[in-house]
Design a protein around this motif. Structure first.
Motif, PDB file in Angstrom:
ATOM      1  N   GLN A  14       0.569  -1.350   0.111  1.00 57.61           N
ATOM      2  CA  GLN A  14      -0.296  -0.056  -0.260  1.00 57.61           C
ATOM      3  C   GLN A  14       1.058   1.457  -0.159  1.00 57.61           C
ATOM      4  O   GLN A  14       0.518   2.166  -0.400  1.00 57.61           O
ATOM      5  N   SER A  15       2.108   1.235   0.812  1.00 55.26           N
ATOM      6  CA  SER A  15       2.673   2.589   0.678  1.00 55.26           C
ATOM      7  C   SER A  15       3.225   2.564  -0.345  1.00 55.26           C
ATOM      8  O   SER A  15       4.127   3.827  -0.624  1.00 55.26           O
ATOM      9  N   LEU A  16       3.960   0.900  -1.440  1.00 61.43           N
ATOM     10  CA  LEU A  16       3.811   1.570  -2.165  1.00 61.43           C
ATOM     11  C   LEU A  16       3.566   2.093  -4.169  1.00 61.43           C
ATOM     12  O   LEU A  16       3.880   2.352  -5.398  1.00 61.43           O
ATOM     13  N   GLY A  17       1.779   2.456  -3.328  1.00 57.84           N
ATOM     14  CA  GLY A  17       1.120   2.266  -4.547  1.00 57.84           C
ATOM     15  C   GLY A  17       0.698   1.705  -5.047  1.00 57.84           C
ATOM     16  O   GLY A  17       0.351   1.999  -6.138  1.00 57.84           O
ATOM     17  N   LEU A  18       0.634   0.148  -4.138  1.00 57.90           N
ATOM     18  CA  LEU A  18       0.229  -0.996  -5.161  1.00 57.90           C
ATOM     19  C   LEU A  18      -0.396  -1.440  -5.362  1.00 57.90           C
ATOM     20  O   LEU A  18      -1.267  -1.717  -4.206  1.00 57.90           O
ATOM     21  N   PRO A  19      -1.275  -2.299  -5.960  1.00 53.56           N
ATOM     22  CA  PRO A  19      -2.544  -2.963  -5.646  1.00 53.56           C
ATOM     23  C   PRO A  19      -3.003  -3.679  -4.764  1.00 53.56           C
ATOM     24  O   PRO A  19      -1.415  -4.777  -3.908  1.00 53.56           O
ATOM     25  N   PRO A  20      -3.497  -4.051  -4.260  1.00 53.60           N
ATOM     26  CA  PRO A  20      -3.296  -5.375  -2.865  1.00 53.60           C
ATOM     27  C   PRO A  20      -3.550  -6.468  -3.454  1.00 53.60           C
ATOM     28  O   PRO A  20      -2.987  -7.518  -2.576  1.00 53.60           O
ATOM     29  N   SER A  21      -4.130  -6.619  -4.384  1.00 53.76           N
ATOM     30  CA  SER A  21      -4.112  -7.766  -4.928  1.00 53.76           C
ATOM     31  C   SER A  21      -4.210  -8.214  -6.174  1.00 53.76           C
ATOM     32  O   SER A  21      -4.255  -7.555  -7.436  1.00 53.76           O
ATOM     33  N   GLY A  22      -3.806  -9.124  -7.313  1.00 56.99           N
ATOM     34  CA  GLY A  22      -4.000 -10.056  -8.016  1.00 56.99           C
ATOM     35  C   GLY A  22      -2.338  -9.064  -9.132  1.00 56.99           C
ATOM     36  O   GLY A  22      -1.778  -8.740  -8.410  1.00 56.99           O
ATOM     37  N   PRO A  23      -1.818  -8.932 -10.755  1.00 59.60           N
ATOM     38  CA  PRO A  23      -1.655  -8.206 -11.704  1.00 59.60           C
ATOM     39  C   PRO A  23      -1.507  -7.467 -10.939  1.00 59.60           C
ATOM     40  O   PRO A  23      -1.733  -5.595 -10.468  1.00 59.60           O
ATOM     41  N   GLY A  24       0.182  -7.108 -10.544  1.00 56.16           N
ATOM     42  CA  GLY A  24       0.606  -5.311  -9.384  1.00 56.16           C
ATOM     43  C   GLY A  24       1.193  -5.897  -8.673  1.00 56.16           C
ATOM     44  O   GLY A  24       2.075  -4.338  -7.830  1.00 56.16           O
ATOM     45  N   SER A  25       0.477  -6.693  -8.035  1.00 59.31           N
ATOM     46  CA  SER A  25       0.259  -6.199  -6.697  1.00 59.31           C
ATOM     47  C   SER A  25       1.958  -6.878  -5.968  1.00 59.31           C
ATOM     48  O   SER A  25       2.380  -7.623  -7.201  1.00 59.31           O
ATOM     49  N   LEU A  26       2.082  -6.586  -4.815  1.00 62.68           N
ATOM     50  CA  LEU A  26       3.527  -7.819  -4.541  1.00 62.68           C
ATOM     51  C   LEU A  26       3.275  -9.043  -4.254  1.00 62.68           C
ATOM     52  O   LEU A  26       2.232  -9.280  -3.619  1.00 62.68           O
ATOM     53  N   ALA A  27       4.691  -9.612  -4.728  1.00 56.50           N
ATOM     54  CA  ALA A  27       4.746 -10.649  -4.635  1.00 56.50           C
ATOM     55  C   ALA A  27       4.428 -11.772  -3.548  1.00 56.50           C
ATOM     56  O   ALA A  27       5.106 -10.775  -2.820  1.00 56.50           O
ATOM     57  N   VAL A  99       9.853   1.248  -8.089  1.00 54.29           N
ATOM     58  CA  VAL A  99       8.826   2.213  -7.329  1.00 54.29           C
ATOM     59  C   VAL A  99       9.414   3.205  -6.688  1.00 54.29           C
ATOM     60  O   VAL A  99       8.137   4.337  -7.121  1.00 54.29           O
ATOM     61  N   ASP A 100      10.131   3.379  -8.100  1.00 56.97           N
ATOM     62  CA  ASP A 100      10.356   5.251  -6.975  1.00 56.97           C
ATOM     63  C   ASP A 100      10.142   5.989  -8.674  1.00 56.97           C
ATOM     64  O   ASP A 100      10.111   7.370  -9.162  1.00 56.97           O
ATOM     65  N   ALA A 101      10.057   5.465  -9.799  1.00 62.66           N
ATOM     66  CA  ALA A 101       9.338   5.792 -11.400  1.00 62.66           C
ATOM     67  C   ALA A 101       9.540   4.254 -11.951  1.00 62.66           C
ATOM     68  O   ALA A 101       9.598   3.640 -11.657  1.00 62.66           O
ATOM     69  N   ARG A 102       8.451   5.097 -12.987  1.00 54.81           N
ATOM     70  CA  ARG A 102       7.823   4.424 -14.072  1.00 54.81           C
ATOM     71  C   ARG A 102       8.524   3.805 -15.237  1.00 54.81           C
ATOM     72  O   ARG A 102       8.668   4.539 -16.595  1.00 54.81           O
ATOM     73  N   ARG A 136      14.287  -3.098  -1.077  1.00 57.44           N
ATOM     74  CA  ARG A 136      14.655  -1.182  -0.694  1.00 57.44           C
ATOM     75  C   ARG A 136      15.888  -0.505  -1.150  1.00 57.44           C
ATOM     76  O   ARG A 136      15.632   0.701  -1.009  1.00 57.44           O
ATOM     77  N   LEU A 137      17.343  -0.995  -0.960  1.00 55.61           N
ATOM     78  CA  LEU A 137      18.632  -0.100  -1.134  1.00 55.61           C
ATOM     79  C   LEU A 137      18.232   0.589  -2.446  1.00 55.61           C
ATOM     80  O   LEU A 137      19.198   1.141  -3.047  1.00 55.61           O
ATOM     81  N   THR A 138      17.409  -0.267  -3.189  1.00 56.19           N
ATOM     82  CA  THR A 138      17.731  -0.066  -4.768  1.00 56.19           C
ATOM     83  C   THR A 138      16.553  -0.243  -5.683  1.00 56.19           C
ATOM     84  O   THR A 138      16.164   0.080  -6.941  1.00 56.19           O
ATOM     85  N   ALA A 139      15.320   0.469  -5.045  1.00 56.07           N
ATOM     86  CA  ALA A 139      14.484   0.873  -5.027  1.00 56.07           C
ATOM     87  C   ALA A 139      13.141   0.147  -5.863  1.00 56.07           C
ATOM     88  O   ALA A 139      12.824   0.543  -6.574  1.00 56.07           O
ATOM     89  N   THR A 140      13.399  -0.754  -5.945  1.00 56.62           N
ATOM     90  CA  THR A 140      12.621  -2.024  -6.629  1.00 56.62           C
ATOM     91  C   THR A 140      11.559  -3.072  -5.968  1.00 56.62           C
ATOM     92  O   THR A 140      11.332  -2.548  -4.467  1.00 56.62           O
ATOM     93  N   ALA A 141      10.922  -3.455  -6.281  1.00 59.03           N
ATOM     94  CA  ALA A 141       9.402  -4.737  -5.625  1.00 59.03           C
ATOM     95  C   ALA A 141      10.088  -5.686  -6.920  1.00 59.03           C
ATOM     96  O   ALA A 141       9.476  -5.735  -7.856  1.00 59.03           O
ATOM     97  N   VAL A 142       9.328  -6.835  -6.265  1.00 57.39           N
ATOM     98  CA  VAL A 142       9.044  -8.062  -7.010  1.00 57.39           C
ATOM     99  C   VAL A 142       7.480  -7.882  -7.114  1.00 57.39           C
ATOM    100  O   VAL A 142       6.494  -8.544  -5.863  1.00 57.39           O
ATOM    101  N   ILE A 143       7.181  -8.028  -8.453  1.00 52.15           N
ATOM    102  CA  ILE A 143       5.247  -7.912  -8.073  1.00 52.15           C
ATOM    103  C   ILE A 143       4.843  -9.112  -9.457  1.00 52.15           C
ATOM    104  O   ILE A 143       6.007  -9.780 -10.066  1.00 52.15           O
ATOM    105  N   VAL A 144       3.421  -9.482  -8.962  1.00 47.25           N
ATOM    106  CA  VAL A 144       3.036 -10.653 -10.001  1.00 47.25           C
ATOM    107  C   VAL A 144       3.170 -10.108 -11.393  1.00 47.25           C
ATOM    108  O   VAL A 144       1.852  -8.524 -10.937  1.00 47.25           O
ATOM    109  N   HIS A 145       2.905 -10.738 -12.390  1.00 48.26           N
ATOM    110  CA  HIS A 145       3.020  -9.876 -13.290  1.00 48.26           C
ATOM    111  C   HIS A 145       2.151 -10.247 -13.825  1.00 48.26           C
ATOM    112  O   HIS A 145       0.864 -11.517 -14.917  1.00 48.26           O
TER     113      HIS A 145
END
Length: 145
Positions: A14-27, A99-102, A136-145
């Motif tokens: 949520q703090s990253l602006g990602l959806p709670p579930s489904g595509p685009g959510s944290l893995a 997570v810091d830019a598209r 966190r150190l690279t401002a990345t996240a693993v998401i469900v594709h």
């Protein structure tokens, strides 16, 4: 609102602006671990034909040991730069995003993230979203594709 009610409404990502579930959510953690294990097995299979230790008998002579780090690092670097995911992430339906830019992850961010992941300990240090220190150190996240 009581603190318990506030934390019950909060979800991972949520703090990253990602959806709670489904595509685009944290893995989910299980899928991330499965992807990493698949990458380890693939790296071992790639490295083992090139290893032959004379001091071990039979199949043990072809165990890759630390030589499997070479294909593992190449899998992550090439995979992140070209496709945004490693082979294991592809097989489990995951992807790495900034997570810091598209924008694409980029070579420096991919290199730092891979180096921290290979060290393994940073991957085990997680925040409340269960993102490892390497994310966190690279401002990345693993998401469900």
């Amino acid at each position: 609102m009581p603190p318990d009610a506030e934390s019950a409404e909060r979800y991972r990502g949520q703090s990253l602006g990602l959806p709670p579930s489904g595509p685009g959510s944290l893995a989910p953690t299980g899928r991330r671990i499965a992807a990493f294990l698949l990458d380890l097995v693939a790296a071992g299979l790639v490295a083992s034909p090139f290893v032959h230790r004379r001091d071990l008998p039979g199949l043990a002579a072809h165990l890759p040991g630390q030589w499997s780090l070479i294909p593992l690092v190449l899998d992550y670097l090439i995979g992140l730069l070209l496709f945004g995911r490693s082979l294991g992430m592809y097989l489990t339906g995951l992807r790495v995003i900034r997570v810091d830019a598209r924008l694409a992850i980029g070579p420096i961010r991919a290199l730092v993230r891979t180096a921290l992941l290979v060290a393994l300990i940073p991957a085990l240090v997680a925040d409340r979203d269960f993102r490892g220190l390497h994310d966190r150190l690279t401002a990345t996240a693993v998401i469900v594709h």
